[in-house]
Design an enzyme around this catalytic site. Structure first.
Site, PDB file in Angstrom:
ATOM      1  CB  ALA A  63       0.034  34.341  -6.941  1.00  0.00           C
ATOM      2  N   GLY A 107       4.072  37.029  -4.364  1.00  0.00           N
ATOM      3  CA  GLY A 107       3.900  36.048  -3.520  1.00  0.00           C
ATOM      4  C   GLY A 107       5.097  35.169  -2.836  1.00  0.00           C
ATOM      5  CD  GLU A 110       2.541  38.799  -0.818  1.00  0.00           C
ATOM      6  OE1 GLU A 110       2.142  38.066  -1.662  1.00  0.00           O
ATOM      7  OE2 GLU A 110       1.643  39.950  -0.320  1.00  0.00           O
ATOM      8  CD  GLU A 130       2.546  41.364  -5.533  1.00  0.00           C
ATOM      9  OE1 GLU A 130       3.538  42.427  -5.699  1.00  0.00           O
ATOM     10  OE2 GLU A 130       2.743  40.447  -4.865  1.00  0.00           O
TER      11      GLU A 130
END
Ligand code: 3H9
Length: 708
Positions: A63, A107, A110, A130
């Site tokens: 992200a 992300g 993911e 993270e």
């Protein structure tokens, strides 16, 4: 389609390419672009499979961290609808193959796990880092990863945050094939193999979720490890909870549990602090008056003067980076001892599985012992690491000036001495700089690069770049006594001693700081480093003490008794043969006696006061350093304290921590201390000024950067 995402076709295979340099972060526009592409692929009858790939140097590195601050401060809508997008990809009627090179982090992983298949180049890495930002995976990473990799590895990856390489990811089942050669070509071939066949959805793969009995042991061990290695941090515990949820809830319920934990972490001070550290570590390499394109000096070989603890560690740092080292000492016995220590350190690393025997042998072979300066004629850089005394240093630099080739960098590993005075012993002060390594130099990440009055810009830029090559974080500091780190450490340790003299116990002082999150208490740290080091420095600078100013007395007296700390078996604590600390009632009695002789009033001291006195002493001195320009930004000070002094990363560094507490509150407390303990606690003018202006240290950094 968004500009950041392109959709192209090669016959029956669709190719989605993300182009959001430098790391293809999932900034606004990227999820939307992927979503549009999936819609079109679903609708297009000629497409039989799709590939998603990153343009440039990497797949998706996660992200966009810059967006987090906007989310938590309410400046932007809360998060992108990323979770539904991942479901949408997984539900696509055509198989989607994720083609990974560089890093699929956070992300990015993911996203990759929502594909039906993953292929990777041999150098690709995948991870859920993270927790290093104080958060947990927030887009079903904690739910899909255990389904692909199994619970044990998923917990480790989510709670510890370290990435794994492609070959391990293949073994675990996170990726399905490693592609040698061109990634897109290999991915196309893979896509054609799987096109038209039923495609597996990760969220439906429950076979690796384990049994309650086995999982209980895994989670208990993970929690124990987090408690030990990530003390005080909420994200690792949340990550474990989230993976645990995957093992006993449905996928949808697990995602909800993850969302709640993710949001709690994202809105915490801890994550803000750790994101500050992430950007701070990158910020410190930017020096306002030294352009990015400053020509660098090639450092292909170095010389190290002094084969003691520091010199040996520095030599290992260079050897580990593949740079040959000539290691010089004045006498054969010292050189032999130094080499034996280096050999022992490498052997220990092999034993602990950090290095292979071959790696250790190769590194050892790069270190060439010598008794003369003859080998220094051709080296590109010399690091002097002799005993901390000005006359000796000047003598060494005079010699280096005579021997070394023009343009070679002449660096001193001094921790307190004046770099300009050292440079004055040479005819080329522009080549002289301070490189202050921290002990053990082959392990500690911090390198203070000390800018002398005449240090050349190319010399500075080279040393800053070199720190990266050595796996360290280099921070540029000015040439004042103790530079940044040790200058601040003085008041911090002074207060620790004062507190004991005022009635706090040795263990209470250490415990309060340990509970704050410091790697070690200040008194135990003194014992580890050697109390005699500070004692010698204090003796040297005694003439600078202001008459009537309170000075700590206990450490000097302990040193006079030969209690130097761990190395002599006693200091603040006693030590057994394994250097384990044992409380020493005798020290408590002696300190009480010395304090009463000196008229220091005895009282109860709370743990809160102990932490405030020590930490605010750091902050106040840090503010002075900042104002005087010896650190470029407050974040530079934070990075120094995090990497060199065991300051807890989830508190972001002393200056950031002060901002978090609120500078008015910090100032108020400092003024209270000033009232009770005198002018040593006079607040730094910059602190007063920032409070008056309603500003923070972070604001100071912004203003400072805008001005430069
Ligand atoms: C996440 O994904 C949460 C999800 O679960 C939630 C979904 C809802 N964002 O490090 P470098 C910048 S959390 C924004 O020098 P390298 C960086 O600041 C995220 N910017 O390069 C730098 O900027 P500048 C999980 C980012 O080759 C430039 O890119 N992901 C981001 O040495 C180059 O970076 C991570 O934690 C980002 N995500 O290393 C991965 N990443 O040039 C974090 C980098 O202005 N990133 N930048 O200073 C890394 O670990 C390294 O950057 C990486 C490249 C290994 C990728």
């Amino acid at each position: 389609m968004s500009e950041l995402v392109q959709l192209t076709k090669d016959n029956d295979i669709a190719i989605i390419t993300i182009n959001n340099p430098p790391v293809n972060a999932l900034s606004p526009g990227v999820p939307e672009g992927i979503s549009d592409a999936i819609e079109q692929i679903d609708k297009d009858p000629n497409v039989r499979a799709a590939i998603l790939i990153g343009g440039g140097r990497t797949f998706v590195a996660g992200a966009d961290i810059k967006e987090f601050g906007k989310i938590t401060s309410g400046q932007t809508r809360r998060g992108v609808a990323f979770l539904p997008l991942l479901l949408r990809i997984e539900d696509c009627s055509k198989p989607v193959i994720m083609a990974i090179h560089g890093t699929a982090f956070g992300g990015g992983l993911e996203l990759a796990m929502a594909g039906h298949y993953r292929v990777g180049s041999p150098t690709a890495q995948v991870g859920q880092p993270e927790v290093k930002l104080g958060i947990i995976p927030g887009a079903a990473g904690t739910q899909r990863l255990p389904r692909l990799a199994g619970v044990l590895k998923a917990v480790e990856m989510c709670a510890v945050g370290n990435p794994i390489k492609a070959d391990e990811a293949l073994k675990l089942g996170i990726i399905d094939r490693i592609i040698e050669g061109d990634l897109l070509t290999g991915a196309m071939a893979f896509a054609r193999e799987v096109a038209g066949k039923p495609a597996p959805k990760t969220r439906e793969r429950n076979e690796k979720l384990g049994t309650p009995e086995r999982n209980a042991g895994i989670f208990a061990a993970a929690r124990e490890l987090a408690d030990k290695k990530q003390r005080g941090m909420m994200a690792p515990v949340a990550a474990i909870d989230a993976v645990e949820a995957a093992t006993h809830l449905s996928f949808e319920e697990g995602c909800q549990a993850e969302q709640k934990l993710f949001t709690d972490c994202l809105f915490s001070d801890q994550s803000k602090s750790m994101i500050h550290v992430f950007f701070g570590e990158r910020e410190v390499s930017k020096i306002p008056d030294i352009p990015k394109d400053t020509p660098l000096i090639a450092v292909n070989s170095v010389g190290v003067v002094g084969a003691g603890t520091m010199g040996g560690g520095i030599a290992m740092s260079f050897a580990n980076a593949g740079i040959p080292v000539a290691l010089k000492d004045a006498d054969q016995a010292a050189l032999d001892r130094g080499l034996a220590t280096i050999r022992k350190n490498y052997a220990n690393s092999v034993k602990r599985g950090r290095f292979t025997q071959q790696f250790a042998d190769e590194r050892m072979a790069l270190i060439k012992p010598t008794l003369t300066y003859d080998d220094f004629q051709s080296v590109d850089m010399v690091i002097e690491a002799v005993f901390e005394g000005m006359e000796l240093k000047k003598q060494v630099f005079g010699e280096l000036d005579r021997v070394c080739k023009a343009g070679a960098i002449l660096a001193s590993n001094t921790s307190t001495l004046n770099v300009d005075e050292i440079a004055s012993a040479t005819s080329r002060p522009e080549s002289v700089i301070g490189t202050h390594f921290f002990s053990p130099a082959n392990v500690m990440r911090l390198l203070e690069v000390v800018r002398g009055r005449a240090s050349g810009k190319n010399v500075i830029a080279t040393c800053m770049g070199l720190s990266k090559k050595l796996g360290k974080v280099g921070v540029l500091v000015g040439n004042c006594r103790g530079f940044v780190g040790n200058r601040m450490f003085g008041p911090y340790r002074r207060e620790a001693q004062f507190l004991v003299e005022e009635g706090a116990s040795v263990e209470a002082v250490d415990k309060a700081l340990y509970d704050f999150g410091m790697a070690m208490g200040p008194l135990a740290t003194g014992d580890l480093a050697g109390l005699d080091v500070g004692w010698r420095i204090r003796k040297e600078y005694r003439h600078l003490e202001k008459p009537g100013e309170r000075q700590p007395l206990a450490e000097d007296r302990l040193c006079e008794m030969g209690r130097y700390g761990q190395k002599t078996g006693a200091g603040w604590y006693k030590y057994d043969e394994n250097r384990r600390p044992i409380l020493d009632a005798e020290v408590a009695d002696m300190v009480r006696k010395w304090a009463s002789e000196a008229g220091v009033e005895q009282r109860q001291v709370s743990p809160e006061e102990i932490a405030d006195r020590c930490i605010y002493a750091l902050v106040n001195e840090g503010a002075r350093i900042l104002e005087e320009g010896y650190a470029l930004r407050s974040v530079d000070i934070d990075i120094i304290y995090l990497n060199g002094y065991g300051f807890p990363v989830h508190r972001g560094g002393p200056m950031w921590y002060a901002d978090t507490v609120g500078l008015p509150k910090v100032l108020e407390r400092i003024r209270e201390f000033q009232k009770h303990h005198g002018e040593l606690w006079a607040p730094a003018p910059l602190l007063v000024q920032l409070v008056e202006q309603g500003k923070t240290f972070a604001d100071f950094d912004k203003k400072h950067l805008a001005a430069s």
